[in-house]
Design an enzyme around this catalytic site. Structure first.
Site, PDB file in Angstrom:
ATOM      1  N   LYS A 107      13.768  -0.265  -1.881  1.00  0.00           N
ATOM      2  CA  LYS A 107      12.425   0.044  -1.387  1.00  0.00           C
ATOM      3  C   LYS A 107      12.090   1.483  -1.775  1.00  0.00           C
ATOM      4  O   LYS A 107      12.812   2.414  -1.430  1.00  0.00           O
ATOM      5  CB  LYS A 107      12.364  -0.117   0.132  1.00  0.00           C
ATOM      6  CG  LYS A 107      10.955   0.037   0.708  1.00  0.00           C
ATOM      7  CD  LYS A 107      10.955  -0.301   2.202  1.00  0.00           C
ATOM      8  CE  LYS A 107       9.547  -0.286   2.773  1.00  0.00           C
ATOM      9  NZ  LYS A 107       9.530  -0.676   4.214  1.00  0.00           N
TER      10      LYS A 107
ATOM     11  N   ALA B 290       0.818  -1.209   0.000  1.00  0.00           N
ATOM     12  CA  ALA B 290       0.000   0.000   0.000  1.00  0.00           C
ATOM     13  C   ALA B 290       0.851   1.258   0.000  1.00  0.00           C
ATOM     14  O   ALA B 290       0.467   2.288  -0.566  1.00  0.00           O
ATOM     15  CB  ALA B 290      -0.930  -0.003   1.217  1.00  0.00           C
ATOM     16  N   GLU B 291       2.020   1.196   0.645  1.00  0.00           N
ATOM     17  CA  GLU B 291       2.854   2.392   0.798  1.00  0.00           C
ATOM     18  C   GLU B 291       4.142   2.343  -0.008  1.00  0.00           C
ATOM     19  O   GLU B 291       4.715   3.391  -0.300  1.00  0.00           O
ATOM     20  CB  GLU B 291       3.201   2.586   2.284  1.00  0.00           C
ATOM     21  CG  GLU B 291       2.045   3.032   3.149  1.00  0.00           C
ATOM     22  CD  GLU B 291       1.644   4.479   2.899  1.00  0.00           C
ATOM     23  OE1 GLU B 291       2.509   5.282   2.518  1.00  0.00           O
ATOM     24  OE2 GLU B 291       0.454   4.793   3.085  1.00  0.00           O
TER      25      GLU B 291
ATOM     26  N   ASP C 295       5.086  -4.649  13.109  1.00  0.00           N
ATOM     27  CA  ASP C 295       4.346  -5.494  12.160  1.00  0.00           C
ATOM     28  C   ASP C 295       4.969  -6.885  12.131  1.00  0.00           C
ATOM     29  O   ASP C 295       5.375  -7.385  11.082  1.00  0.00           O
ATOM     30  CB  ASP C 295       4.358  -4.862  10.765  1.00  0.00           C
ATOM     31  CG  ASP C 295       3.440  -5.592   9.790  1.00  0.00           C
ATOM     32  OD1 ASP C 295       2.510  -6.284  10.246  1.00  0.00           O
ATOM     33  OD2 ASP C 295       3.664  -5.472   8.561  1.00  0.00           O
TER      34      ASP C 295
END
Length: 282
Positions: free
Chosen positions: A66, A47-48, A175
């Site tokens: 990334k 999503a990001e 997470d």
């Protein structure tokens, strides 16, 4: 006098909608990498952020890239500030972990303004894939997971030790799931694997490497550490329900990993109670 009825003209049919054309992967790359002779390969899209496989300095050195692309729904100034903060925050956490001996990828380069972070490429597979494959092979076999249970217990203990080292230096992952842990073959395992195929139990061998610190933070609050463990415990219950009874091995190894871990485990009981209450109330 008879009224004349006018015919209603037919309503024009709208042209069928064509499916949207997905953007080319080159359009999703940071500007710095768009003209590379060997463009980075898109591995995963969240999503990001987007995760690519590319090389660092030499073609023989693989690395991960990334990239946090800008979000059109956010104000440009806010978007720039958030992207810069998140890139720098993740890089600082990784650098601190490496310095203190926590198994994480090494940071190679970054550009917080452009929104990208380049770090070490970890060979191997995520724990989720390896563990599910091991459980799949055990399904229907006489003895089940009890046959070779020591390999599963050893994996759980390696996970607990890695998490304890991370929490011990004041890092909370944010997470924790088995998708954010890699099983990297050790040197001895890599040599033995080259001589033949892996056995059913050997797929659980390897060094634990923690990855994806996009939601990580620096802090020493026992509550935050306990929530980290609770998230992982719930992830085991949903993703690996047959292995959940051995999650106590994770907590046992965690409890021996750093001073003050026993306080975190007591906090975990409180977090579990709150989680059960939410489940009961819906």
């Amino acid at each position: 006098m008879t009224a004349q009825i006018q015919e209603i003209p037919p309503i024009p049919q709208a042209a069928p909608l064509e499916p949207p054309v997905p953007p080319k992967s080159s359009n999703l790359l940071p500007v710095t990498f768009q003209n590379d002779p060997a463009p980075p390969e898109l591995i995963a899209q969240g999503a990001e952020a987007l995760l690519y496989r590319t090389t660092y300095l030499l073609p023989s050195i693989p690395c991960a890239l990334k990239y946090r692309p800008s979000k059109p729904y956010r104000h440009p100034i806010l978007d720039t500030r958030l992207t810069k903060h998140r890139i720098l925050s993740e890089a600082r956490v990784l650098v601190k972990c490496r310095k203190e001996g926590v198994p994480v990828p090494a940071v190679y380069a970054l550009d917080e303004k452009a929104g990208w972070l380049m770090f070490e490429w970890i060979e191997g597979e995520v724990v989720r894939v390896r563990l599910n494959e091991w459980l799949r092979r055990r399904k229907g076999v006489e003895g089940g997971i009890q046959l070779g249970e020591e390999y599963l217990r050893a994996l759980m203990r390696r996970i607990g030790s890695a998490l304890g080292r991370m929490h011990g230096i004041g890092i909370v992952h944010g997470d924790l799931t088995t998708s954010n842990m890699m099983l990297r073959p050790s040197k001895n395992e890599a040599v033995s694997a080259a001589g033949g195929s892996e056995t059913e139990d050997q797929i659980l061998d390897g060094d634990i490497v923690l990855i994806d610190f996009g939601l990580a933070s620096q802090g020493t609050q026992d509550e935050d550490r306990a929530v980290d463990l609770y998230v992982l415990e719930r992830a085991f219950a949903s993703t690996h329900p047959r292995a959940e009874p051995l999650f106590s091995e994770v907590l046992d190894a965690y409890g021996k990993s750093f001073k003050g871990a026993h306080i975190v485990l007591k906090k975990l009981e409180d977090v579990r109670m709150r989680g059960r209450k939410r489940s009961m109330l819906g």
